[in-house]
Design a protein around this motif. Sequence first.
Motif, PDB file in Angstrom:
ATOM      1  N   ASP A 307       0.852  -1.195   0.000  1.00  0.00           N
ATOM      2  CA  ASP A 307       0.000   0.000   0.000  1.00  0.00           C
ATOM      3  C   ASP A 307       0.883   1.238   0.000  1.00  0.00           C
ATOM      4  O   ASP A 307       1.926   1.255   0.676  1.00  0.00           O
ATOM      5  CB  ASP A 307      -0.891   0.043   1.258  1.00  0.00           C
ATOM      6  N   PRO A 308       0.456   2.305  -0.727  1.00  0.00           N
ATOM      7  CA  PRO A 308       1.257   3.529  -0.721  1.00  0.00           C
ATOM      8  C   PRO A 308       1.270   4.166   0.676  1.00  0.00           C
ATOM      9  O   PRO A 308       0.233   4.272   1.316  1.00  0.00           O
ATOM     10  CB  PRO A 308       0.532   4.445  -1.719  1.00  0.00           C
ATOM     11  N   VAL A 309       2.453   4.557   1.135  1.00  0.00           N
ATOM     12  CA  VAL A 309       2.613   5.218   2.437  1.00  0.00           C
ATOM     13  C   VAL A 309       2.741   6.720   2.232  1.00  0.00           C
ATOM     14  O   VAL A 309       2.197   7.522   2.969  1.00  0.00           O
ATOM     15  CB  VAL A 309       3.875   4.693   3.162  1.00  0.00           C
ATOM     16  N   PHE A 310       3.511   7.099   1.200  1.00  0.00           N
ATOM     17  CA  PHE A 310       3.700   8.511   0.888  1.00  0.00           C
ATOM     18  C   PHE A 310       3.986   8.657  -0.599  1.00  0.00           C
ATOM     19  O   PHE A 310       4.736   7.876  -1.171  1.00  0.00           O
ATOM     20  CB  PHE A 310       4.862   9.095   1.691  1.00  0.00           C
ATOM     21  N   ASP A 311       3.355   9.673  -1.211  1.00  0.00           N
ATOM     22  CA  ASP A 311       3.567   9.958  -2.626  1.00  0.00           C
ATOM     23  C   ASP A 311       4.290  11.297  -2.751  1.00  0.00           C
ATOM     24  O   ASP A 311       3.839  12.298  -2.202  1.00  0.00           O
ATOM     25  CB  ASP A 311       2.213  10.010  -3.346  1.00  0.00           C
ATOM     26  N   PHE A 312       5.428  11.299  -3.456  1.00  0.00           N
ATOM     27  CA  PHE A 312       6.229  12.514  -3.593  1.00  0.00           C
ATOM     28  C   PHE A 312       5.767  13.373  -4.770  1.00  0.00           C
ATOM     29  O   PHE A 312       6.414  14.365  -5.101  1.00  0.00           O
ATOM     30  CB  PHE A 312       7.707  12.159  -3.794  1.00  0.00           C
ATOM     31  N   GLY A 313       4.682  12.964  -5.440  1.00  0.00           N
ATOM     32  CA  GLY A 313       4.245  13.700  -6.615  1.00  0.00           C
ATOM     33  C   GLY A 313       5.149  13.402  -7.802  1.00  0.00           C
ATOM     34  O   GLY A 313       5.875  12.404  -7.811  1.00  0.00           O
ATOM     35  N   THR A 314       5.132  14.281  -8.820  1.00  0.00           N
ATOM     36  CA  THR A 314       5.936  14.025 -10.025  1.00  0.00           C
ATOM     37  C   THR A 314       7.092  15.012 -10.104  1.00  0.00           C
ATOM     38  O   THR A 314       7.055  16.090  -9.507  1.00  0.00           O
ATOM     39  CB  THR A 314       5.086  14.150 -11.299  1.00  0.00           C
ATOM     40  N   GLY A 315       8.125  14.628 -10.854  1.00  0.00           N
ATOM     41  CA  GLY A 315       9.285  15.500 -11.004  1.00  0.00           C
ATOM     42  C   GLY A 315      10.290  14.907 -11.978  1.00  0.00           C
ATOM     43  O   GLY A 315      10.148  13.764 -12.419  1.00  0.00           O
ATOM     44  N   PRO A 316      11.354  15.674 -12.304  1.00  0.00           N
ATOM     45  CA  PRO A 316      12.379  15.179 -13.237  1.00  0.00           C
ATOM     46  C   PRO A 316      13.357  14.258 -12.512  1.00  0.00           C
ATOM     47  O   PRO A 316      14.412  14.679 -12.072  1.00  0.00           O
ATOM     48  CB  PRO A 316      13.063  16.470 -13.707  1.00  0.00           C
ATOM     49  N   ARG A 317      12.988  12.998 -12.347  1.00  0.00           N
ATOM     50  CA  ARG A 317      13.793  12.062 -11.543  1.00  0.00           C
ATOM     51  C   ARG A 317      13.738  10.657 -12.115  1.00  0.00           C
ATOM     52  O   ARG A 317      12.758  10.269 -12.755  1.00  0.00           O
ATOM     53  CB  ARG A 317      13.272  12.054 -10.112  1.00  0.00           C
ATOM     54  N   ASN A 318      14.806   9.894 -11.880  1.00  0.00           N
ATOM     55  CA  ASN A 318      14.838   8.509 -12.362  1.00  0.00           C
ATOM     56  C   ASN A 318      15.630   7.597 -11.422  1.00  0.00           C
ATOM     57  O   ASN A 318      16.035   6.513 -11.807  1.00  0.00           O
ATOM     58  CB  ASN A 318      15.429   8.445 -13.783  1.00  0.00           C
TER      59      ASN A 318
END
Length: 547
Positions: A307-318
């Motif tokens: 289950d998701p605990v925390f979502d950091f949203g979207t961004g320029p990351r890989n």
Amino acid sequence: MSILLFTFPVRGSEGLYMVNGPPAFTESTAFQRDSGKNCKAVTFSKDGSLFAWCNGEKVNIFNVTSAELLPSFDLPKVVCLEFSPKNNVLATWQAYTTAKDGTAGVPNLQLYDVKTGKCLKSFIQKKMQNWCPCWADDESICARNVNNEVHFFENNNFNTIANKLHLQKVNDFVLSPGAQPTKVAVYVPGSKGAPSFVRLYQYPNFGGPQSALANKSFFKADKVTMLWNKKATAVLVIASTEVDKTGASYYGEQTLHYIATNGESAVVQLPKNGPIYDVVWNPNSVEFCAVYGFMPAKATVFNLKCDPVFDFGTGPRNAAYYSPHGHILVLAGFGNLRGQMEVWDVKNYKLVSKPVASDSTYFAWCPDGEHIVTATCAPRLRVSNGYKIWHYTGSLLHNYEVPSNEEMWQVFWQPFLDGVFPVKAVKYQAVPSELPSAEPKPAQAYRPPALRNKPVTSSKLEAKADGNQEPTQSSASQSTPRSAVPAVTSGDPEIDKKIKNLKKKLKAIEQLKEQAAAGKQLEKNQLEKIQKETALLQELEDLELGL
């Protein structure tokens, strides 16, 4: 309280030398610089007390603790080195060659007793991929994959195979970390319509399917990556296909699976479509972070129920990197992204800092859980080679750039066993530094390969390109040096074929970016191809380095 002294080796055309870690950043006088340009392989022991390297003439071992050289080995062609977990054995590998008349070559994988220098065993190991035998942490078991079977040796006695794990065709396996009993995760690819599967076993109970601790099968898998958590209670499996059969994407697709030693398993539901760039366990073993989805990518932390605990949203990351104590998480965008990093306090899910390390090809946490190294290394990038040492609060503490006519190939921290460095409370105030903050370089107009290294003229093509070109600017510099790399063969026709295909796909991406820069409106599937460049570059680098 005394400060623990530690080092990091630097390997490149300037030779091999060691630098004292923070706060010193001076060259170590205990280790004498090896100034040759043929240093192909270096490794530390797991506890950081021994350091081995091959300089094209012999394999040397340096005792870091006592600052003395141990007896060397006359092995000039070694390209891979590894110590067993408790420093009893040094494994060496060199490229396998057959005789001119076609007869079998000599064994190319050697296991040496570190204390006596005696060769314990020699094997033929044709592929560089997964060349090294795998040990349990206490060295009670050592295993290697031979002709689709896993062979087990006990207590470093390599003359007797103590056990075999034989399934249809075991393609890969991973031993669990930590104390006994040792567990084994094995991957068997599907064939003739049958699904691929990953099974977990407890050594030495291999007697048929019923003896497995857990089993997870899946149809969409041409290759898998298996990741044990530190407590050896669960495995994450990233399953990848070479080609997406649905036609939705040119580059195949990935799925993430969770398998626990208590028999539970699940598919991890990722709420954004697109590639899986990175998956990492928190060292606490009770949660993991995934970075996924077409750019801008999502990053989410999941618990053991998936289950998701925390979502950091979207961004320029890989990419994602937990600190050694698991209390800080860095999300980063390297490769064809601009090197943005987000440093997060994991306990409070609060942003600590946002440093930028442009053109980085390497990132690693220091074992102290406070410092970070980022580096630009050849052959991935042949310009602006060097490394930077940061504090996680965003302060740049040390910056080294190699001279323009030199290259740097590798830099990495001396490792330490868990518990040597105590965990400290997370700071939010940037620590003091004598260096100015590392500001990202201003974006340049995208220049097609044909115009690079030529005087800039105000052509319409470049004027059009000088817009919001976030992913393409640094990826242009990223992809050009690749053509300068001499063609190498791994000795494995399958891997050579994959490398060729990857280079073909990267060339196609380069052409698409040129079309976009020239103002052409790209289709949705063409944009998706461009977004896969980072993952493809990483895969190509892994294959070329034999990881």
